[in-house]
Write a protein that holds these residues in place. Sequence first.
Motif, PDB file in Angstrom:
ATOM      1  N   MET A 356       0.845  -1.184   0.000  1.00 52.27           N
ATOM      2  CA  MET A 356       0.000   0.000   0.000  1.00 52.27           C
ATOM      3  C   MET A 356       0.888   1.245   0.000  1.00 52.27           C
ATOM      4  N   SER A 357       0.645   2.123  -0.960  1.00 48.42           N
ATOM      5  CA  SER A 357       1.371   3.391  -1.016  1.00 48.42           C
ATOM      6  C   SER A 357       0.712   4.266  -2.060  1.00 48.42           C
ATOM      7  N   GLN A 358       0.883   5.586  -1.903  1.00 47.01           N
ATOM      8  CA  GLN A 358       0.329   6.535  -2.870  1.00 47.01           C
ATOM      9  C   GLN A 358       1.429   7.281  -3.622  1.00 47.01           C
ATOM     10  N   VAL A 642      -1.335  14.206   0.963  1.00 46.21           N
ATOM     11  CA  VAL A 642      -0.567  15.037   0.037  1.00 46.21           C
ATOM     12  C   VAL A 642       0.084  14.169  -1.024  1.00 46.21           C
ATOM     13  N   GLN A 643       0.568  13.003  -0.609  1.00 45.52           N
ATOM     14  CA  GLN A 643       1.213  12.096  -1.565  1.00 45.52           C
ATOM     15  C   GLN A 643       0.252  11.702  -2.666  1.00 45.52           C
ATOM     16  N   GLN A 644      -0.973  11.359  -2.279  1.00 44.84           N
ATOM     17  CA  GLN A 644      -1.948  10.949  -3.286  1.00 44.84           C
ATOM     18  C   GLN A 644      -2.275  12.101  -4.238  1.00 44.84           C
ATOM     19  N   TYR A 645      -2.457  13.275  -3.672  1.00 43.72           N
ATOM     20  CA  TYR A 645      -2.804  14.445  -4.475  1.00 43.72           C
ATOM     21  C   TYR A 645      -1.706  14.738  -5.501  1.00 43.72           C
ATOM     22  N   ASN A 646      -0.447  14.710  -5.041  1.00 44.26           N
ATOM     23  CA  ASN A 646       0.669  14.976  -5.941  1.00 44.26           C
ATOM     24  C   ASN A 646       0.849  13.852  -6.960  1.00 44.26           C
TER      25      ASN A 646
END
Length: 802
Positions: A356-358, A642-646
């Motif tokens: 799991m990671s974004q 923030v990671q997902q958004y970027n």
Amino acid sequence: MATQRPGFQRADTDFHQDQDQAVSSSFDPEKHAAPSPEITYMDGDDEPEFIAAKEDHFGETAVLSDAKDVLTHVIHVDDDPSLSPWTARAFFLGIGLAIFASVLQEIYYFKPQAIYVSIVFMTVIGYALGETLALIPRKGAFLTFLNPFPFNSKEHAFIVIMASAAATNAVSTEILAAQRLYYGMDPNPGAAIFLVISSQLLGFGIAGLLRSVLVQPTRMLWPINIPVITLLETLHRDKRETKFRLKVFWIVFAILLVWEIIPEWMFPLLQGLSIFCLAKQNSLLFTNLFGGSQGNEGLGFLSISFDWQYIASLGSPMWLPLYTLTNSMIGYLLCIVLFMGIYYGNVWESQNFPFMSQLLYDNSSKATNFSTYDLSLLLTPENFIDRAGLEENGIPYLTGTYIGYLITTNMGLTATIVHMFLWNFDDIKNGWYFLHPTQLKKVLQPSFWTFWKGGKTQEQHRREVLENPDMDPHYKMMVQEGYSEVPNWWYACVLLGSLAVGMGTLYGIESTLPWWGYLIANIFAFVFILFFGAQMGITGFQFNQQPIIQMVAGYMHPGKPLANMYFTVFGFNGVQQGQWLCRDLKIAQLAHLAPKATFTAQMTGAVIGGIFNYIMMKTIVTNQYDILTSIEGSNVWSGQNVQQYNTLAIAWSIAGDMFSIGARYQWVTIAYLIGFIVPVPFWLLYRYTKIEFFNYINLSIILWYMGWLFVGVNSSILSYFAIGFFAQYYLRKYRPGVFVKYNYLVSAALDGGTQVLVFVLSFAVFGGSGKAHSFPTWAGNNGGFGNNKNVDYCMFNPANAG
């Protein structure tokens, strides 16, 4: 918007039955010429327990069946116009709670799981504070000014609406955080604050201009508001009942205020107790399946949580109708099967990346050494996509579970629309009556646009409203009693002013979004508020439109990730903010709060919320930089939002290489088309067989929840469903007296005690404003990610530490 697991609420028969039983109320037949509701008394006392029916014209009992029944038989259509919200006490408490709610919501944005401030809790805490200030001695003009005794319902509604308008985390703070974390940019604070405020007020202006369509008609029930309104009525109408129920509230509140120190700080193992991981601590398979007490750890299957913060992270399960709980649980179980199948089937080379990671990964990543994509190799100094760098370093990879989430979410988006047309066509048709030719003709009339000339007189407006059978009885009553409506040009000025300020700040902070893209984003916001706001107002459905906005932005602004994010700020944030503000306008209408007081409360709350969102974002990003940029984060802080958004901004900026037909992740785009089809077979089966199972299964809900576990803390899901089914099935069916009296109040108390403590701990020990103070390490607190361990003793993947 904070990353949120997909989910929505449904206003169906289950919902109305639940809410009809949530409050005891009366109706004045002499004043309003409507039948009185039937009130059932239970347990041998004289307190009314619930309303489930009304009397029809023949004296028979009929179930409350439509929005008007709910609005007139569950909520009182009576008012005391002499009550004033314009008090120093209301402004003091409103501003104070607005600051508290906005700060707390921004803190939650940087938590491992998205959590939302409970408006019901704000309602109760506002009442408690208001009653406390009402104890000030009324001696002299000044003390009398501070305490215009008693604390009244209009003041209370004013406070709640101001706090609610602030209790959001602005999408603009996401991009400002991303610029600091990933682009080495720190926009001017003044420009950044103006950006946040303008993005918040744009939705406010649009919602205000559309209130005659989305708020004032009866059919726009906004069912999510019914518990709040019934609570307001309970607190201000029956002091004898209120006294005991508030005692229960404060007891539960105090217990949680003390208890939450234990799982949050002293004994974090209780956040997610996994018997399987305790039995086998050296298996990554067990970690992926049974682990879940830290962000992006695992699926948390069969883990037990004793931390209400995570159990009720997206809303208390005690509120959800049984229908929604059942379908979401089916989706949750299928999500586990889907994610494990994707990863262990090595679909899209999933085993070369974290479970799991974004984040984005490059092609050198392996199961034993995860290699994140170096964005500096992909971006030019102007933060555009460098095609030469992309060709040299290869197309970025995403984790398999994240792709699974994108596919099921995109399918759920279009499946929801089709499901509503198939099962709720009459509601949708009525909700979109503004598209009828007779309504569209009004748009072509000069008087519709020349609002600056004053528009209709109050008398003209009054006559039209009273003659319109579609108008909410509560709004008719307010018009009849002479409440002065807010002129449309007030909202238009807010909208135009916000557009101008937003345009200026975009160029001041080097957003790379062109002016025409900015205008198109706001057109999207207007259209989406119109359509999805109508859907939410009628049915209670709400879903995340952010992925489709980012997809559109990607194809409109290829190679410009910052432009993609700023397009989303206005295209999506406007929709989200507009929907919430429409919801609050309905609260004000049902609470009979003067429109100009509502306007003042919402404007003040939105501005306060924007300012403190920015202040808290900057504070947390500065103090927790390393954790926010790590893969797994900790059990306290996480940068996954923030990671997902970027990540999506980068990915959609190269959509042709990643998501278009023939690309590696083409199913992300194809999923939109599949979503249009999947509800149809079940609808046909039900139509021709009338088997109730096919009617009860809602594939749009199931699809949304099939991506539920892609992020965050998942160890609380079993506890979430256990509590939800206990409340909505066992208590509601077998202990209705307890359910009606205490279910919603206890839920609010649980939210309140938890959220106050989390607010305190975030600053006192979790490093929200400086150095963190960890509790001493022991068996129940093994140090977590900081010691390369998971707090639930599931095996830590050493590749995550790289």
